[in-house]
Write a protein that holds these residues in place. Structure first.
Motif, PDB file in Angstrom:
ATOM      1  N   PHE A  68      -5.842  30.259   3.848  1.00  0.00           N
ATOM      2  CA  PHE A  68      -6.853  29.669   4.728  1.00  0.00           C
ATOM      3  C   PHE A  68      -7.213  30.656   5.842  1.00  0.00           C
ATOM      4  N   LEU A 117     -10.732  32.463   6.567  1.00  0.00           N
ATOM      5  CA  LEU A 117     -11.386  32.295   7.868  1.00  0.00           C
ATOM      6  C   LEU A 117     -11.713  33.661   8.485  1.00  0.00           C
ATOM      7  N   PHE A 159     -14.606  35.122   6.702  1.00  0.00           N
ATOM      8  CA  PHE A 159     -15.835  34.445   7.122  1.00  0.00           C
ATOM      9  C   PHE A 159     -16.351  35.028   8.443  1.00  0.00           C
ATOM     10  N   LEU A 168     -10.921  22.859  17.496  1.00  0.00           N
ATOM     11  CA  LEU A 168     -11.010  21.769  16.520  1.00  0.00           C
ATOM     12  C   LEU A 168      -9.780  21.740  15.603  1.00  0.00           C
ATOM     13  N   LEU A 169      -9.328  22.925  15.199  1.00  0.00           N
ATOM     14  CA  LEU A 169      -8.152  22.983  14.333  1.00  0.00           C
ATOM     15  C   LEU A 169      -6.905  22.485  15.065  1.00  0.00           C
ATOM     16  N   GLY A 209      -7.094  18.886  15.238  1.00  0.00           N
ATOM     17  CA  GLY A 209      -6.777  18.369  13.901  1.00  0.00           C
ATOM     18  C   GLY A 209      -5.283  18.322  13.674  1.00  0.00           C
ATOM     19  N   ILE A 216      -2.899  15.102  12.940  1.00  0.00           N
ATOM     20  CA  ILE A 216      -2.048  14.994  11.753  1.00  0.00           C
ATOM     21  C   ILE A 216      -0.583  14.788  12.155  1.00  0.00           C
ATOM     22  N   TYR A 269     -17.316  27.128   4.303  1.00  0.00           N
ATOM     23  CA  TYR A 269     -17.310  27.660   5.676  1.00  0.00           C
ATOM     24  C   TYR A 269     -18.729  27.819   6.217  1.00  0.00           C
ATOM     25  N   PHE A 295     -19.946  24.541   7.239  1.00  0.00           N
ATOM     26  CA  PHE A 295     -19.323  24.144   8.499  1.00  0.00           C
ATOM     27  C   PHE A 295     -19.995  24.868   9.665  1.00  0.00           C
ATOM     28  N   PHE A 329     -21.227  13.763  15.068  1.00  0.00           N
ATOM     29  CA  PHE A 329     -20.203  14.809  15.183  1.00  0.00           C
ATOM     30  C   PHE A 329     -18.808  14.204  15.038  1.00  0.00           C
ATOM     31  N   ILE A 383     -16.643  15.503  11.811  1.00  0.00           N
ATOM     32  CA  ILE A 383     -15.651  16.565  12.022  1.00  0.00           C
ATOM     33  C   ILE A 383     -14.242  16.240  11.479  1.00  0.00           C
ATOM     34  N   ILE A 424     -11.993  18.784   9.264  1.00  0.00           N
ATOM     35  CA  ILE A 424     -10.716  19.340   9.716  1.00  0.00           C
ATOM     36  C   ILE A 424      -9.596  18.966   8.737  1.00  0.00           C
ATOM     37  N   ARG A 425      -9.690  17.759   8.193  1.00  0.00           N
ATOM     38  CA  ARG A 425      -8.628  17.290   7.287  1.00  0.00           C
ATOM     39  C   ARG A 425      -8.752  17.904   5.896  1.00  0.00           C
ATOM     40  N   LEU A 443     -12.540  21.923   5.237  1.00  0.00           N
ATOM     41  CA  LEU A 443     -12.300  23.304   5.664  1.00  0.00           C
ATOM     42  C   LEU A 443     -11.219  23.952   4.808  1.00  0.00           C
ATOM     43  N   PHE A 444     -10.381  23.123   4.214  1.00  0.00           N
ATOM     44  CA  PHE A 444      -9.278  23.631   3.391  1.00  0.00           C
ATOM     45  C   PHE A 444      -9.630  23.453   1.906  1.00  0.00           C
TER      46      PHE A 444
END
Lengths: 49, 618
Positions: free
Chosen positions: A3, A7, A10, A26-27, A30, A34, B71, B74, B92, B96, B100-101, B104-105
């Motif tokens: 990941f 990134l 990117f 944001l990460l 996140g 979690i 990406y 995003f 938003f 989002i 994020i969950r 993006l992965f």
């Protein structure tokens, strides 16, 4: 790891570095959501607020 | 052997496609297996099917292609929210967390989902959304060189792209970027006219011919669109006035108050009666769309200097616009990807990896395209059919002789019966092309009404399409090319038309609709047009045999062909799906391979759940 590699790729391709802080925040948020839902880390999360 | 698996998922209409050295082995949409219309989840069943069709597991797949770049998408979301701040906060906050969950992965998500199919995951590639569309349009086409036009709602940033395909290379020449999008403009009108975005666009297109052509209102509304909603340039690019739209930040397509002020009518509530205003609105936006597409086609032909045109993207399913383009004679040949929507992106992504990443040359052997008639899905044998019959205690007749079967079926159709026709491999893409179809006699004056209201349970205004033997197409329609994928609209030939009564245009919708406009009333739309499928003897010999028999015995090489489903239901996939759909509706006969089911002979059919509640209206 893949990941982070993606990134990095990117960012290097698009060169929109101003997005970096937004994505990092944001990460982190996140991660907080979690891990915040699991009982072991919950007390640490609550102290942040 | 080099296998490449293409996947589209997580937005709408998930699908999987498998190619072997560039040859398309199989392709299918997930909705057909899960029975959830436009299912957007990871296509577990579709992947499983395409691997099974090739007789391999994931360990034997060399590469995997996902149809867009997450990406980049995003980045578009973040930049859009940033540009529009503080508007769009609600959107938003809802979008989002999913990103994020999961999204993006995507690489990890795909790895996790694919694990069940093998012990190792092959390398993953992420071609851009519009490149996937462009590849799906160019590589399977019969052309060595072509101008490529792709138009849809939005991919990552691109909403329209103009490209040049030559040998095995695609060069993107120009792109139109979000939020300026012809697909989203059309979707906004779809929503305003009371239909669902992402699925009701074809209804808006079907409604447009009921609008009063050249009327003051249509002209005025077109002027309003050009003046207030879009700034259209000579090359077909445009800027959309975001004052009137909310899709970039909100959860709705249009700004209701401003649209109401502009057009003077409120948005139509779904399922309410359709007044003339909304028909005129549908016509106005259809004509604007045609103008925009026309300019884009002129531009891409000019830029590439190539007179073969290929198209894909959701907007390429607008067959009225395609028919309009054909009439302009701007190009020599046109080929449109039958799975032009996002499902086809799975195939395009796989082909892009094969030709662009791996550098493989194309292998064009004849004038035929590589889509094999779009018959790329699963097929079923006699054992499967008898198992279905046993499960439902169904009564059937087996007819081993295909000629005899076609004789019987064509006589049944000519007697006014509606027949479910299930043969061979399922179609890939939104159209039923004679393997999962409901058939009727186009000469029957009550056929359209009956099919809409008692078989499909859908809006009465919706038109039906004809299937015709390829060799007969010019005798029945004013068209000088074939239309194998039901993507071209053309007028019914004048010798088949009846004259209209005075003040026909002023009659109410259903009086206009049920007036017998031609010798083939069930497939002649109110503007004398038809959405044609020409059937090729080599691509689909069984369907061609039925059409030939119908012509021989009843002097008509045309049949009404509508998809084998009811409103809101995905097209049937298995004999089980077909039998259930047959028993739920007022269909008279069902033919599955060599098995004939007569409704009158079937035992009582009871279901635990009410299917009208399961299939949400589209």
């Amino acid at each position: 790891m893949s990941f982070l590699r993606d990134l990095y790729g990117f960012f290097m391709t698009r060169k929109k570095f101003w997005l970096t802080p937004i994505i990092i925040v944001l990460l982190l948020l996140g991660l907080l959501i979690i891990f915040g839902s699991s009982s072991a880390l919950a007390p640490f999360v609550y102290t942040l607020f | 052997m080099t296998y490449i698996l293409g996947i589209s998922a997580y937005y709408h209409d998930s699908a999987a496609a498998l190619i072997d050295n560039g040859h398309i082995v199989a392709a299918a949409q997930e909705e057909r297996f899960t029975r959830i219309k436009q299912d957007c989840r990871f296509p577990v069943h579709a992947v499983s099917y395409v691997l099974e069709e090739a007789g391999i597991n994931l360990d034997q797949v060399d590469q995997i292609a996902f149809y867009d770049k997450p990406y980049l998408k995003f980045e578009r979301l973040l930049e859009t929210y940033h540009a529009m701040i503080p508007k769009g906060l609600a959107s938003f906050l809802s979008a989002i967390p999913i990103w994020i969950r999961e999204k993006l992965f995507m690489r990890q998500e795909l790895n996790r989902a694919l694990k069940r199919f093998g012990t190792k995951i092959p390398p993953l590639y992420f071609p851009e959304h519009h490149l996937s569309h462009a590849a799906s349009a160019f590589y399977p086409s019969p052309f060595n060189e072509a101008a490529i036009l792709t138009i849809d709602g939005v991919g990552e940033w691109a909403t329209t792209s103009l490209a040049h395909g030559k040998n095995h290379e695609i060069t993107v020449l120009r792109e139109l970027h979000f939020p300026h999008s012809l697909g989203l403009l059309y979707a906004a009108f779809t929503a305003y006219c009371g239909f669902r975005v992402n699925s009701g666009e074809y209804k808006l297109m079907g409604l447009a011919p009921y609008g009063q052509k050249n009327s003051k209102r249509v002209k005025h509304w077109k002027e309003l669109i050009y003046e207030h909603l879009i700034d259209l340039r000579s090359d077909g690019s445009m800027l959309m006035n975001q004052k009137y739209f909310e899709y970039a930040t909100g959860l709705r397509m249009y700004h209701q108050k401003r649209w109401q002020q502009l057009f003077g009518i409120p948005p139509r509530q779904p399922e309410t009666e359709i007044s003339q205003e909304y028909m005129d609105m549908a016509l106005a936006i259809q004509e604007v769309t045609e103008e925009i597409v026309l300019r884009l086609v002129k531009t891409v032909i000019e830029l590439t200097g190539c007179r073969n045109l290929v198209m894909a993207g959701g907007a390429a399913l607008n067959c009225s616009a395609n028919g309009f383009l054909l009439k302009q004679k701007l190009f020599d040949q046109l080929w449109i990807q039958p799975a032009a929507g996002d499902a086809g992106g799975s195939l395009g992504a796989a082909l892009a990896v094969h030709h662009i990443v791996n550098g493989n040359q194309r292998n064009i052997v004849s004038n035929n395209d590589q889509m094999q008639g779009a018959y790329l899905g699963p097929k079923f044998n006699s054992d499967d059919v008898t198992r279905t019959a046993k499960r439902y205690k169904a009564i059937y007749h087996t007819l081993e002789n295909r000629d005899e079967l076609c004789d019987i079926v064509s006589d049944l159709i000519a007697d006014g019966n509606v027949v479910g026709w299930f043969q061979g491999r399922m179609e890939f893409g939104p159209r039923a092309l004679g393997n999962r179809s409901i058939l009727g006699d186009p000469r029957n004056p009550d056929m359209q009404k009956r099919l809409n209201l008692k078989i499909k349970y859908r809006e009465g205004f919706r038109p039906f399409a004809p299937s015709i033997l390829e060799s007969e197409i010019k005798n029945y329609f004013d068209i000088d090319t074939i239309s194998p994928y039901m993507l071209l609209v053309a007028p019914v030939t004048s010798k088949l038309l009846n004259s209209l009564p005075e003040k026909y245009d002023e009659l109410p919708l259903y009086e206009r609709l049920y007036f017998q406009r031609s010798k083939l009333p069930a497939i002649t739309h109110v503007d004398y047009s038809a959405r044609i499928q020409s059937v090729n003897e080599t691509t689909n010999p069984e369907y061609a045999r039925l059409l030939r028999t119908f012509q021989k015995r009843h002097d008509c090489p045309v049949l009404v062909n509508t998809s084998f489903n009811v409103r809101g239901e995905p097209i049937v996939c298995t004999p089980d799906d077909a039998y259930r759909c047959f028993m739920r509706t007022e269909m008279d006969y069902l033919v599955v391979e060599n098995f004939l089911f007569n409704k009158k002979e079937q035992p009582n059919f009871k279901e635990r759940t009410n299917w009208k509640e399961i299939f949400t209206l589209d």
